[in-house]
Scaffold this motif. Structure first.
Motif, PDB file in Angstrom:
ATOM      1  N   SER A  47       3.189  30.164 -48.905  1.00 50.30           N
ATOM      2  CA  SER A  47       3.319  28.770 -48.480  1.00 50.30           C
ATOM      3  C   SER A  47       2.718  27.866 -49.550  1.00 50.30           C
TER       4      SER A  47
ATOM      5  N   SER B 145       9.404  22.353 -49.400  1.00 51.70           N
ATOM      6  CA  SER B 145       7.972  22.653 -49.395  1.00 51.70           C
ATOM      7  C   SER B 145       7.196  21.823 -50.409  1.00 51.70           C
TER       8      SER B 145
ATOM      9  N   LYS C 145      -1.418  22.326 -46.017  1.00 52.93           N
ATOM     10  CA  LYS C 145      -1.823  23.403 -45.109  1.00 52.93           C
ATOM     11  C   LYS C 145      -3.343  23.520 -45.010  1.00 52.93           C
TER      12      LYS C 145
ATOM     13  N   LYS D   4       9.478  29.149 -38.093  1.00 53.03           N
ATOM     14  CA  LYS D   4       8.471  28.355 -38.802  1.00 53.03           C
ATOM     15  C   LYS D   4       8.158  27.120 -37.974  1.00 53.03           C
TER      16      LYS D   4
ATOM     17  N   SER E  65      -0.356  29.222 -41.876  1.00 52.56           N
ATOM     18  CA  SER E  65       0.063  28.792 -43.216  1.00 52.56           C
ATOM     19  C   SER E  65      -1.102  28.829 -44.198  1.00 52.56           C
TER      20      SER E  65
END
Length: 250
Positions: free
Chosen positions: A78, A37, A83, A139, A72
């Motif tokens: 997140s 991430s 995003k 996801k 998101s």
């Protein structure tokens, strides 16, 4: 155009793009996946010699348990900065009163994920969509392009993982020396885990056998004696979940 017509049109467009994406990059030929991430990279791989990296934007998640979708941009867990690029889709939803595009979370089904991802692909000019399946959660990622193996992002990603002779580069995990793939010995964890889950910065995958758990409880937790008995070893995430599947006593 109402939302149902709009969504159907975008799904049809995605189907064409997705077929090209799958064919050009042979994404179905990779047995493993891993995403980070922080760097916003998705790695598909069989081993270190057979891997590919993609830049992605997180679209959202579908919970198989609660049967809900969450964008998101609405998900506080997140951490991907990209995003916010999806807010253009939300604004479009506001302008056209398309509820599924402007509500952060709502009751849903498996088909919504692909439909919503197809809309994002059109707005943000992605090259495809990839879905990651974890325990009770799907996801959806909008794939934006390939990342070179020698790029700073890939180098940063590989600095955060361990190199395994069997699985290549993967996230680190820690287990007691007694766990193996020969005889099930139980599998105690520091917290419930599933493959591919996002970890807090201070967390690691940690597990030990039933005998280690007895010693740990006798010593009121981990200390010099209980750690000496456990002989904790460093392994990769893939090895960890192989051990978990084999050693869990049901």
């Amino acid at each position: 155009m109402n939302y149902e017509e709009f969504g159907k049109l975008k799904c049809e467009e995605l189907l064409k793009v997705q077929n090209i994406f799958r064919e050009n990059f042979k994404i179905d030929s990779y047995a493993n996946w891993f995403y980070d991430s922080e760097t916003e990279l998705l790695r598909l791989y069989n081993d270190d010699e057979d891997e590919i990296f993609f830049r992605y934007i997180p679209v959202g998640t579908f919970s198989l348990k609660s049967r809900t979708w969450m964008w998101s941009w609405f998900n506080e867990s997140s951490i991907e900065k990209s995003k916010t690029e999806l807010l253009v889709v939300k604004e479009f939803g506001n302008e056209n009163n398309y509820e599924k595009l402007k509500e952060g979370t709502f009751a849903s089904d498996e088909y919504d994920g692909w439909e919503l991802a197809s809309i994002c692909l059109d707005f943000l000019n992605g090259i495809g969509v990839y879905k990651v399946d974890t325990d009770n959660l799907e996801k959806y990622m909008l794939i934006m392009g390939i990342e070179n193996h020698d790029s700073p992002k890939v180098r940063k990603l590989k600095q955060k993982v361990v190199e395994c002779g069997k699985h290549g580069h993967s996230r680190p995990a820690f287990v007691c020396d007694h766990l193996d793939l020969e005889t099930p010995k139980g599998f105690e964890e520091a917290f419930d885990t599933y493959k591919g889950m996002e970890l807090e910065e201070e967390d690691d995958f940690q597990a030990w056998c039933n005998e280690c758990e007895k010693i740990r409880l006798e010593h009121d937790g981990w200390n010099e004696e209980s750690e000496k008995f456990a002989q904790i070893q460093l392994i990769c995430e893939d090895c960890y979940f192989e051990l978990k599947e084999f050693n869990q006593i049901k």
